[in-house]
Design a protein around this motif. Structure first.
Motif, PDB file in Angstrom:
ATOM      1  N   ALA A  56     -12.226  21.192  -2.957  1.00 43.89           N
ATOM      2  CA  ALA A  56     -13.205  21.400  -4.183  1.00 43.89           C
ATOM      3  C   ALA A  56     -13.094  22.289  -4.676  1.00 43.89           C
ATOM      4  O   ALA A  56     -13.225  23.101  -5.971  1.00 43.89           O
ATOM      5  N   ASP A  57     -12.471  24.265  -3.739  1.00 41.78           N
ATOM      6  CA  ASP A  57     -12.173  25.350  -4.018  1.00 41.78           C
ATOM      7  C   ASP A  57     -10.939  25.656  -4.612  1.00 41.78           C
ATOM      8  O   ASP A  57     -10.098  25.872  -4.164  1.00 41.78           O
ATOM      9  N   GLY A  82      -3.454  16.891  15.113  1.00 35.47           N
ATOM     10  CA  GLY A  82      -4.010  17.042  13.711  1.00 35.47           C
ATOM     11  C   GLY A  82      -3.364  19.156  13.702  1.00 35.47           C
ATOM     12  O   GLY A  82      -2.125  18.657  14.294  1.00 35.47           O
ATOM     13  N   TYR A  83      -3.179  19.457  12.844  1.00 37.53           N
ATOM     14  CA  TYR A  83      -2.364  20.658  12.342  1.00 37.53           C
ATOM     15  C   TYR A  83      -2.944  21.464  12.286  1.00 37.53           C
ATOM     16  O   TYR A  83      -4.492  22.001  12.368  1.00 37.53           O
ATOM     17  N   TYR A  84      -2.092  23.076  13.100  1.00 39.19           N
ATOM     18  CA  TYR A  84      -2.873  24.252  12.825  1.00 39.19           C
ATOM     19  C   TYR A  84      -1.833  24.986  11.712  1.00 39.19           C
ATOM     20  O   TYR A  84      -0.633  24.689  11.565  1.00 39.19           O
ATOM     21  N   LEU A  85      -2.652  25.527  10.218  1.00 45.40           N
ATOM     22  CA  LEU A  85      -2.511  26.394   9.434  1.00 45.40           C
ATOM     23  C   LEU A  85      -2.879  27.805   9.834  1.00 45.40           C
ATOM     24  O   LEU A  85      -3.294  28.304  10.468  1.00 45.40           O
ATOM     25  N   ASN A 108     -10.845  24.255   3.813  1.00 43.85           N
ATOM     26  CA  ASN A 108     -10.370  23.981   5.418  1.00 43.85           C
ATOM     27  C   ASN A 108     -12.350  22.735   5.443  1.00 43.85           C
ATOM     28  O   ASN A 108     -12.950  23.844   5.380  1.00 43.85           O
ATOM     29  N   PRO A 109     -12.682  21.366   5.662  1.00 38.66           N
ATOM     30  CA  PRO A 109     -13.746  20.717   5.670  1.00 38.66           C
ATOM     31  C   PRO A 109     -14.347  20.946   6.646  1.00 38.66           C
ATOM     32  O   PRO A 109     -15.634  20.883   6.352  1.00 38.66           O
ATOM     33  N   THR A 110     -13.660  21.387   7.757  1.00 40.97           N
ATOM     34  CA  THR A 110     -14.386  21.930   8.658  1.00 40.97           C
ATOM     35  C   THR A 110     -15.081  23.344   8.704  1.00 40.97           C
ATOM     36  O   THR A 110     -15.752  23.926   9.466  1.00 40.97           O
ATOM     37  N   GLY A 111     -14.548  24.104   7.494  1.00 37.31           N
ATOM     38  CA  GLY A 111     -15.360  25.457   7.257  1.00 37.31           C
ATOM     39  C   GLY A 111     -14.553  26.818   8.422  1.00 37.31           C
ATOM     40  O   GLY A 111     -15.288  27.970   8.369  1.00 37.31           O
ATOM     41  N   ARG A 112     -13.799  25.997   9.291  1.00 39.05           N
ATOM     42  CA  ARG A 112     -13.750  27.074  10.776  1.00 39.05           C
ATOM     43  C   ARG A 112     -12.257  28.145   9.953  1.00 39.05           C
ATOM     44  O   ARG A 112     -11.349  26.925   9.686  1.00 39.05           O
ATOM     45  N   SER A 126      -6.589  27.734  11.249  1.00 39.36           N
ATOM     46  CA  SER A 126      -7.163  27.139  11.448  1.00 39.36           C
ATOM     47  C   SER A 126      -6.820  25.806  11.455  1.00 39.36           C
ATOM     48  O   SER A 126      -5.531  25.369  11.010  1.00 39.36           O
ATOM     49  N   TYR A 127      -7.657  24.878  12.280  1.00 42.23           N
ATOM     50  CA  TYR A 127      -7.243  23.556  12.815  1.00 42.23           C
ATOM     51  C   TYR A 127      -7.762  22.621  11.176  1.00 42.23           C
ATOM     52  O   TYR A 127      -9.071  22.481  11.443  1.00 42.23           O
ATOM     53  N   SER A 128      -6.784  21.601  11.693  1.00 38.43           N
ATOM     54  CA  SER A 128      -7.494  20.938  10.278  1.00 38.43           C
ATOM     55  C   SER A 128      -6.451  19.385  10.091  1.00 38.43           C
ATOM     56  O   SER A 128      -5.642  19.172  10.881  1.00 38.43           O
TER      57      SER A 128
END
Length: 253
Positions: A56-57, A82-85, A108-112, A126-128
Motif C-alpha cells: 500500500a505504501d 513465517g519469515y524474518y526480514l 509489514n501488515p502487522t506494523g511491527r 520484522s516478521y511476516s
C-alpha cells in the motif's frame, strides 16, 4: 529428558485419538513435549499465505527494496510458519536505522519490527508470512551468485512512482557521499580543490545495473570506477548530477 520407550508410549496414545491434555495427565509429560515429538513425526500442514498484492505504501516500499537488495536477507522462522526480514545497518548511521525501521513497519501488515544489536551494526528485523511475496528476489545463496531482476509490478513502482526512493535505499545500504580533493597549478601556485562525489559498491552485476538503469532514467551521469582491481564501483562526480543526488538522496546520517 525422556527415554525412547516413554516417547513411544505417549505417541501411541496420541495415535489412538487421545487429546494432548489427556495424554499429558496420564503420563506426566508436558503437552509442549508431546506436541514437539508428534510434529517431528507428522508435521502439521502449512497453508500457503495468500498473495498480499503490491504494498500500500509504495514510497516506503521503494526505499526498503533498495535497502534489502544491499544489506537485507529473508529467513524462515524455526517452525516454518513465517519469515524474518533483516536489514543490517551500521551503528554510525542512527538516522538510517530509524528510516529503515519506519519503512519496514509501513510495509509489514502487522506494523511491527524490532532491533537486534550486534558488533558494529544493528539488525532491523520484522516478521511476516508475506516477505517472500513482497521481495521475490529472495532465494538460497548469495545475491551476487544468482540472477536478480525486478518483477513487473516492482519495476512499475520504481519507474513510475518512486525512483529516487529506490536510489536512496541503494545508496544508504551500499553507497556513500564523500569529499574528494585534487590540486591544480594556478598562476604558478598549486591550489587544493575539493568536490563531493557519490559511490555505490555492490558485487552483484544485476544490482549495479538496477542502480545505473535508474540513474539513467533520472538524468544522472555516472561512470564505472575500478578500485583495487575490482570493477564493483559506480561513481557520480559531475557537478549537476551530484546536485541532483544531494537534492533527493543526501549523505547518510
Amino acid at each position: 529428558m525422556y527415554d525412547l520407550s516413554t516417547r513411544k508410549r505417549a505417541l501411541a496414545l496420541v495415535a489412538q485419538g487421545r487429546s494432548l491434555n489427556s495424554v499429558s495427565r496420564e503420563t506426566g509429560i508436558s503437552r509442549a513435549a508431546i506436541r514437539s515429538w508428534h510434529d517431528r513425526l507428522e508435521p502439521r500442514p502449512r497453508m500457503a499465505p495468500p498473495d498480499p498484492g503490491p504494498p500500500a505504501d509504495e514510497r516506503a516500499y521503494a526505499y526498503l527494496l533498495g535497502l534489502y537488495l544491499g544489506d537485507g536477507c529473508i529467513s524462515s522462522s524455526p517452525r516454518g510458519t513465517g519469515y524474518y526480514l533483516r536489514v543490517a545497518c551500521a551503528n554510525s548511521w542512527p538516522g538510517l536505522i530509524e528510516a529503515c525501521e519506519i519503512a519496514m513497519r509501513s510495509i509489514n501488515p502487522t506494523g511491527r519490527s524490532s532491533r537486534t544489536q550486534a558488533q558494529g551494526y544493528v539488525s532491523v528485523v520484522s516478521y511476516s508470512r508475506h516477505w517472500p511475496h513482497l521481495f521475490p528476489q529472495h532465494g538460497s545463496g548469495k545475491k551476487h551468485e544468482r540472477r536478480i531482476v525486478l518483477e513487473p509490478w516492482q519495476q512499475a513502482i520504481v519507474d513510475a512512482h518512486h525512483p529516487w526512493e529506490f536510489i536512496r535505499g541503494l545508496v544508504h545500504s551500499d553507497g556513500c557521499r564523500i569529499t574528494n580533493w585534487t590540486t591544480r597549478v594556478v598562476a604558478g601556485e598549486r591550489k587544493r580543490y575539493e568536490y563531493p562525489r557519490y559511490f555505490f559498491t555492490n558485487v552483484s552485476e544485476d544490482i549495479r545495473r538496477l542502480y545505473t538503469d535508474t540513474l539513467d532514467k533520472l538524468g544522472v551521469e555516472w561512470t564505472h570506477c575500478t578500485r583495487g582491481g575490482n570493477p564493483f564501483n559506480i561513481s557520480v562526480a559531475r557537478k549537476a548530477s551530484v546536485a541532483l543526488m544531494d537534492a533527493h538522496v543526501g549523505p547518510k546520517y
